[in-house]
Design an enzyme around this catalytic site. Structure first.
Site, short mmCIF file in Angstrom:
data_model
loop_
_atom_site.label_atom_id
_atom_site.label_comp_id
_atom_site.label_asym_id
_atom_site.label_seq_id
_atom_site.Cartn_x
_atom_site.Cartn_y
_atom_site.Cartn_z
N HIS A 178 -60.09 21.97 -52.30
CA HIS A 178 -61.10 23.01 -52.05
C HIS A 178 -61.17 23.37 -50.56
O HIS A 178 -62.26 23.64 -50.03
CB HIS A 178 -62.49 22.58 -52.53
CG HIS A 178 -62.58 22.33 -54.01
ND1 HIS A 178 -63.00 23.27 -54.91
CD2 HIS A 178 -62.28 21.23 -54.75
CE1 HIS A 178 -62.97 22.76 -56.13
NE2 HIS A 178 -62.54 21.53 -56.06
N ARG A 211 -71.12 27.31 -51.83
CA ARG A 211 -69.76 27.47 -51.32
C ARG A 211 -68.81 27.62 -52.50
O ARG A 211 -68.75 26.75 -53.37
CB ARG A 211 -69.34 26.29 -50.44
CG ARG A 211 -67.96 26.46 -49.80
CD ARG A 211 -67.63 25.32 -48.85
NE ARG A 211 -66.32 25.47 -48.25
CZ ARG A 211 -65.18 25.03 -48.80
NH1 ARG A 211 -65.20 24.39 -49.95
NH2 ARG A 211 -64.01 25.21 -48.20
N ASN A 259 -67.29 23.86 -61.01
CA ASN A 259 -66.13 24.75 -60.99
C ASN A 259 -66.41 25.96 -61.88
O ASN A 259 -67.41 25.99 -62.60
CB ASN A 259 -64.89 24.03 -61.53
CG ASN A 259 -64.27 23.08 -60.51
OD1 ASN A 259 -64.45 23.25 -59.29
ND2 ASN A 259 -63.54 22.10 -60.98
N HIS A 293 -72.04 16.60 -52.54
CA HIS A 293 -71.82 15.31 -53.20
C HIS A 293 -72.58 15.30 -54.53
O HIS A 293 -73.81 15.48 -54.51
CB HIS A 293 -72.32 14.19 -52.28
CG HIS A 293 -72.25 12.83 -52.88
ND1 HIS A 293 -71.31 12.46 -53.81
CD2 HIS A 293 -73.02 11.73 -52.67
CE1 HIS A 293 -71.50 11.20 -54.15
NE2 HIS A 293 -72.52 10.73 -53.47
FE1 HDD Z 1 -64.26 17.41 -56.46
C1 HDD Z 1 -64.52 18.76 -53.35
C2 HDD Z 1 -65.69 20.20 -57.82
C3 HDD Z 1 -63.57 16.22 -59.60
C4 HDD Z 1 -63.21 14.52 -55.12
N1 HDD Z 1 -64.96 19.14 -55.74
C5 HDD Z 1 -64.98 19.52 -54.43
C6 HDD Z 1 -65.55 20.83 -54.30
C7 HDD Z 1 -65.88 21.23 -55.56
C8 HDD Z 1 -65.50 20.17 -56.47
C9 HDD Z 1 -66.51 22.55 -55.94
C10 HDD Z 1 -65.74 21.60 -53.01
C11 HDD Z 1 -67.08 21.35 -52.40
C12 HDD Z 1 -67.24 22.20 -51.18
O1 HDD Z 1 -67.27 23.44 -51.32
O2 HDD Z 1 -67.33 21.63 -50.10
N2 HDD Z 1 -64.50 18.10 -58.34
C13 HDD Z 1 -65.21 19.23 -58.69
C14 HDD Z 1 -65.40 19.24 -60.12
C15 HDD Z 1 -64.79 18.14 -60.62
C16 HDD Z 1 -64.23 17.41 -59.50
C17 HDD Z 1 -66.15 20.30 -60.88
C18 HDD Z 1 -64.68 17.68 -62.03
C19 HDD Z 1 -65.70 17.58 -62.81
N3 HDD Z 1 -63.49 15.70 -57.22
C20 HDD Z 1 -63.32 15.39 -58.54
C21 HDD Z 1 -62.86 14.02 -58.66
C22 HDD Z 1 -62.78 13.52 -57.39
C23 HDD Z 1 -63.17 14.60 -56.50
C24 HDD Z 1 -62.56 13.32 -59.97
C25 HDD Z 1 -62.39 12.15 -56.92
C26 HDD Z 1 -62.62 11.08 -57.58
N4 HDD Z 1 -63.85 16.78 -54.57
C27 HDD Z 1 -63.49 15.52 -54.26
C28 HDD Z 1 -63.44 15.28 -52.76
C29 HDD Z 1 -63.85 16.66 -52.21
C30 HDD Z 1 -64.07 17.48 -53.45
C31 HDD Z 1 -62.17 14.70 -52.26
C32 HDD Z 1 -62.95 17.31 -51.17
C33 HDD Z 1 -63.84 17.87 -50.10
C34 HDD Z 1 -65.14 17.33 -50.41
O3 HDD Z 1 -65.09 16.55 -51.54
O4 HDD Z 1 -66.17 17.50 -49.78
O5 HDD Z 1 -64.33 14.28 -52.41
#
Ligand code: HDD
Length: 706
Positions: free
Chosen positions: A78, A115, A151, A342
Site C-alpha cells: 500500500h 487513505r 480494502n 492499525h
Molecule cells: Fe494490511 C497496510 C488492508 C492484510 C500487514 N493493509 C495496509 C493498508 C491497508 C491494508 C488498507 C494501508 C494502510 C494505509 O493506508 O496506511 N491488509 C489490509 C486488509 C487485509 C490486510 C484489508 C486483509 C484483511 N496486512 C494484512 C496482513 C498483514 C498486513 C495479513 C500482515 C500480517 N498491511 C500490513 C502492513 C502494512 C499494511 C505491513 C503496510 C504499511 C502499514 O501496514 O502501515 O503492516
C-alpha cells in the site's frame, strides 16, 4: 454526494488540533530551523567568490542535511496512496449492538482521515493498475482512535497471516530484477496463487472490474476480517463492515486503464482532490452484517475464514451511518504519508474474532510503523494524535514530543497517588470480550477452511455476461505475460475448478492444454449484490469533454452545457488551442484542454459541438477523430449536435438510423443507431436529458466494438 454548505466546511476538533501544528510562511522572513533569520539563501559561504565552500556554513549544512534525510521507507504494501479529511455521522443510536460511543449520537460528527491506496506498486507507481485498493479509515473518536483498515474487495488471498510475507513477495516485482512494477501479470504471482489455491476466490475479484475503479469515490470498502461488536450488556455479535459509495460502483475498461496510467498516473488522486476542491464531497454509507454468536456454525462456510464473504442475501447489510470527505490535506507527507493505521486501534464496543488473518494483522501494523516512521512515538505525529486525552507511563524514545512532568513513570505507584489510574469499564475502560477459548497448541488449519472454490464460482456466476467476459480477458492478458509454461498450465487446471468454460477459453488463448474434465463446485446460490451492474447509477460529478474549435453556439451553452451542469456534470472544452472561443451571442467560453494533452480516457463522455467551421477544423485533426473513436471503443456516451455528427462516422461510431427506422435519440434529430450515442440537429431539452441518462448509465456494453 454532499455539497459544500455556505462556503467552507465547518472545522472538526481534529481540524482544530491539526491547526496548532500548521505553520504558514505567508509574509514571513526566511529562517534556519533554529529561528535565525538568514540574509541569503542562494549562495554558500565561500573563501572567495571562486573559492571552496567553508565548513562553518551552518546554513548550507542544515539545509543539505535535512534534504539528505527527507525520505522515509515507503510502506511495504500500500505504498502509493492518497488521503483526505472528513467526518462520520451515525443515523440512529446503535446501543443495541455496540457500546462504541461514536455510534450512538446522530448529532455528533466524528472526524475521520481516510487513505486510499493500491497494494503492490511503489510510491511513484500509477494510480490505475489492476490491483486491490486499500480503504483505511481513522475515526478520531472521543474514546480514542478507531481504525477500520479495509480494502475494496471483501475477501483476501490467504487464510493465515503467516503466509502474508510469501504472498507479498510473490506479487511484488520479482527479486532478481525488480520487474514488473505494480502488476500481477508475472510468473511469481501466478505461481503463488496456483500453489496456494485458497487465493482462488480473491483472484477472481482481482481479475474483475473491481480491480479497475473509475474513482476512489466510486468503490465499495470492506473491513474484510470478521470482528465483534459488543453492547453495554456484554452481548457480542460477529460483524463484517461495509462502505457503500453514494455515487455507485464504477470501473474503467482495461485498455483505458492502461492508457490512463501513461496519460495521467495521478488520475485517482487528482479525481479525489478535484472533487473535494469543487465541493462535490464524496460520501459512503457504513454498513454492518451481523451474525449472532449462537449462529456461528449455521453457514456452509466458516465465518472466520477471510477468503469467504457473507452473501448479502443471507446476511443483510444494515446501513448505520454516513462518512463525508470534505477537506484536502495541507501537506501530503505530514498527513497522508505519516498516517499510521492499525486494525488493533479499537474502542470499547469493538473487538476481534479468531480470524487467523486478523490475529496476525494485530501484530504487523505497529511493528511496521516503528520502521517506517522511525520509533515508538509515531502516535504523537499530528495526523495520528487522538482527540481523546493520552495519559500513561510511557516515556522517552526517538523524537518524543510531549513533556510529561513528575517523578513517577510507573504503575502501580504510591508517590503520585497511583495516577494515571486504570479506568473501570463503567468509566470507559476497554475490556476484552471474554470469549471462552480452549485447544491444543497446533500448527494447523481447520477443515472448515478447506473449500477454496465454492465462493469463487458463486462470485463468477453472480456476475453479468459483460463482467464475466472482462474476467476471461483479464486472465488471458495476465497469463500471456507469464513465461513459465508449467505455471500457465497449472492456472488452467486450478481455475477449471472455478469455471471450466473460463479455463477452456484461457487454455485456448495461451497455448495450454484444455483442462481435464473437472466437476466445478455445486453453486447453491447466486448473489446479485456482487455485480456492479446492480449498484446505484448517477451522472453526478462525471466529466464530459466538449470537442470544439473556432466558435461556440450560445444555444448549446444554454441548452446543453447548462442542463449538464444542473445534473452535476462537469463539461470542459477541448480544442486545438487554449484560450477563449467567441460565441454567436458576443460572449466567450474558455478552452480548458489542448487536444495534444487531453485524451478521451481522462473523461467519462464526449460531446461534439456543432458549427460548420468548428467541425471542419476538428475533422482536419486526426487527434480529434481518434478522441471520439477511442471513447466509442471504451463504451462511453457520445453526443453530437448538428454538424458535430460529421465527426462520428470517420471515428467509426456507426451511422445515422436509416429513414423509416425507429429513432432512439432526441426528438428533432436524425437519430444514431447506436447505444449510448445521442445526436440531434439542434440542442433541446430532450437531447440534454438523453445525454445525462447516457452518462448516468456509465458505459454502453451492448455496443458492438471491435
Ligand atoms: Fe494490511 C497496510 C488492508 C492484510 C500487514 N493493509 C495496509 C493498508 C491497508 C491494508 C488498507 C494501508 C494502510 C494505509 O493506508 O496506511 N491488509 C489490509 C486488509 C487485509 C490486510 C484489508 C486483509 C484483511 N496486512 C494484512 C496482513 C498483514 C498486513 C495479513 C500482515 C500480517 N498491511 C500490513 C502492513 C502494512 C499494511 C505491513 C503496510 C504499511 C502499514 O501496514 O502501515 O503492516
Amino acid at each position: 454526494m454532499a455539497k459544500k454548505e455556505n462556503g467552507k466546511p465547518k472545522k472538526t476538533v481534529k481540524d482544530e488540533q491539526l491547526k496548532q501544528f500548521t505553520v504558514d510562511a505567508t509574509g514571513q522572513k526566511l529562517t534556519t530551523n533554529q529561528g535565525l533569520r538568514m540574509a541569503e539563501d542562494e549562495f554558500s559561504l565561500k573563501a572567495g567568490e571562486r573559492g571552496p565552500t567553508l565548513l562553518e556554513d551552518f546554513h548550507f549544512r542544515e539545509k543539505m542535511t535535512h534534504f539528505d534525510h527527507e525520505r522515509i521507507p515507503e510502506r511495504v504494501v500500500h505504498a502509493r496512496g492518497f488521503g483526505a479529511h472528513g467526518y462520520f455521522q451515525v443515523y440512529e443510536p446503535q446501543a443495541e449492538i455496540t457500546k462504541a460511543g461514536f455510534l450512538q449520537d446522530p448529532s455528533v460528527k466524528t472526524p475521520v482521515f481516510v487513505r486510499f491506496s493500491t497494494v503492490a506498486g511503489s510510491r511513484g507507481s500509477a494510480d490505475t493498475v489492476r490491483d486491490v485498493r486499500g480503504f483505511a479509515v481513522k475515526f478520531y473518536t472521543e474514546e480514542g482512535n478507531y481504525d477500520l483498515v479495509g480494502n475494496n474487495i471483501p475477501v483476501f488471498f490467504i487464510q493465515d497471516a503467516i503466509k502474508f510475507p510469501d504472498f507479498v513477495h510473490a506479487v511484488k516485482p520479482e527479486p532478481h530484477n525488480e520487474v514488473p512494477q505494480a502488476q500481477s501479470a508475472h510468473d511469481t504471482f501466478w505461481d503463488f496463487v496456483t500453489t496456494n489455491t485458497e487465493a482462488a476466490h480473491m483472484v477472481m475479484w482481482a481479475m474483475s472490474d473491481r480491480a479497475l475503479p473509475r474513482s476512489f469515490r466510486m468503490m465499495e470498502g470492506f473491513g474484510v476480517n470478521t470482528f465483534r461488536l459488543v453492547n453495554a450488556d456484554g452481548v457480542a455479535r460477529f460483524v463484517k463492515f461495509h462502505w457503500k459509495p453514494v455515487l455507485g460502483v464504477h470501473s474503467t475498461v482495461w485498455d483505458e486503464t492502461q492508457k490512463i496510467a501513461g496519460k495521467d498516473p495521478d488520475f485517482h488522486r487528482r479525481d479525489l482532490w478535484d472533487a473535494i476542491e469543487q465541493g462535490n464531497f464524496p460520501e459512503w454509507e457504513l454498513g454492518v452484517q451481523l451474525i449472532e454468536e449462537d449462529e456461528e456454525f449455521n453457514f456452509d462456510f466458516d465465518i472466520l475464514d477471510p477468503t469467504k464473504l457473507w452473501p448479502e442475501e443471507l446476511v443483510p447489510v444494515r446501513l448505520i451511518g454516513k462518512m463525508t470527505l470534505n477537506r484536502n490535506t495541507d501537506n501530503f507527507f505530514a498527513e497522508t504519508e505519516q498516517v499510521a493505521f492499525h486494525p488493533g486501534h479499537v474502542v470499547p464496543g469493538i473487538d476481534f474474532s479468531n480470524d487467523p488473518l486478523l490475529q496476525g494483522r494485530l501484530f504487523s501494523y505497529t511493528d511496521t510503523q516503528l520502521k517506517r516512521v522511525g520509533g515508538p512515538n509515531f502516535h504523537e505525529l499530528p495526523i495520528n494524535r487522538p482527540v481523546a486525552p493520552v495519559h500513561n507511563n510511557q516515556r522517552d524514545g526517538m523524537a518524543r514530543m510531549t513533556i510529561n512532568p513528575g517523578q513517577v513513570a510507573y504503575h502501580k505507584n504510591g508517590i503520585a497517588g497511583n495516577d494515571p489510574a486504570p479506568a473501570p469499564e463503567s468509566e470507559g475502560g476497554y475490556k476484552h470480550y471474554e470469549e471462552k477459548v480452549e485447544g491444543r497448541k497446533v500448527r494447523a488449519r481447520s477443515d472448515s477452511f478447506k473449500d477454496h472454490f465454492g465462493q469463487a464460482a458463486m462470485f463468477y456466476q453472480s456476475l453479468s455476461e459483460v463482467e464475466q467476459l472482462h474476467i476471461i480477458k483479464a486472465f488471458q492478458f495476465e497469463l500471456s505475460k507469464v513465461m513459465n509454461k508449467d505455471v500457465r498450465q497449472r492456472t488452467v487446471d486450478v481455475f477449471a475448478q472455478v469455471d471450466p468454460g473460463l479455463a477452456a477459453q484461457l487454455a485456448d488463448a495461451i497455448g495450454a492444454l484444455p483442462p481435464a474434465d473437472t466437476a466445478p463446485p455445486a453453486v447453491t446460490m447466486r448473489s446479485p449484490a456482487l455485480s456492479i451492474m446492480n449498484k446505484a447509477k448517477s451522472a453526478q460529478t462525471r466529466k464530459v469533454a466538449v470537442l470544439t474549435a473556432k466558435t461556440f453556439a450560445d444555444a448549446e451553452l444554454k441548452k446543453v452545457l447548462a442542463p449538464l451542469a444542473a445534473a452535476g456534470v462537469t463539461a470542459e472544452l477541448v480544442s486545438t488551442k487554449l484560450g477563449f472561443l467567441p460565441t454567436d451571442a458576443d460572449g466567450q467560453v474558455e478552452v480548458m484542454h489542448h487536444l495534444e494533452s487531453a485524451d478521451s480516457v481522462l473523461f467519462d463522455a464526449v460531446y461534439v459541438a456543432g458549427g460548420r467551421e468548428s467541425v471542419d477544423a476538428l475533422l482536419a485533426q486526426p487527434l480529434a477523430v481518434d478522441f471520439v473513436r477511442q471513447a466509442y471503443r471504451h463504451y462511453k456516451p457520445i453526443a453530437a449536435i448538428g454538424e458535430g455528427a460529421d465527426l462520428l462516422t470517420p471515428a467509426g461510431v456507426g451511422a445515422p438510423t436509416p429513414v423509416g427506422a425507429k429513432a432512439t435519440g432526441s426528438v428533432n434529430q436524425p437519430a444514431w443507431n447506436e447505444p449510448g450515442v445521442v445526436v440531434a440537429a439542434a440542442p433541446d431539452e430532450a437531447f440534454a436529458k438523453s445525454f445525462v441518462e447516457a452518462i448516468a448509465a456509465h458505459r454502453h456494453w451492448t455496443r458492438k466494438v471491435q
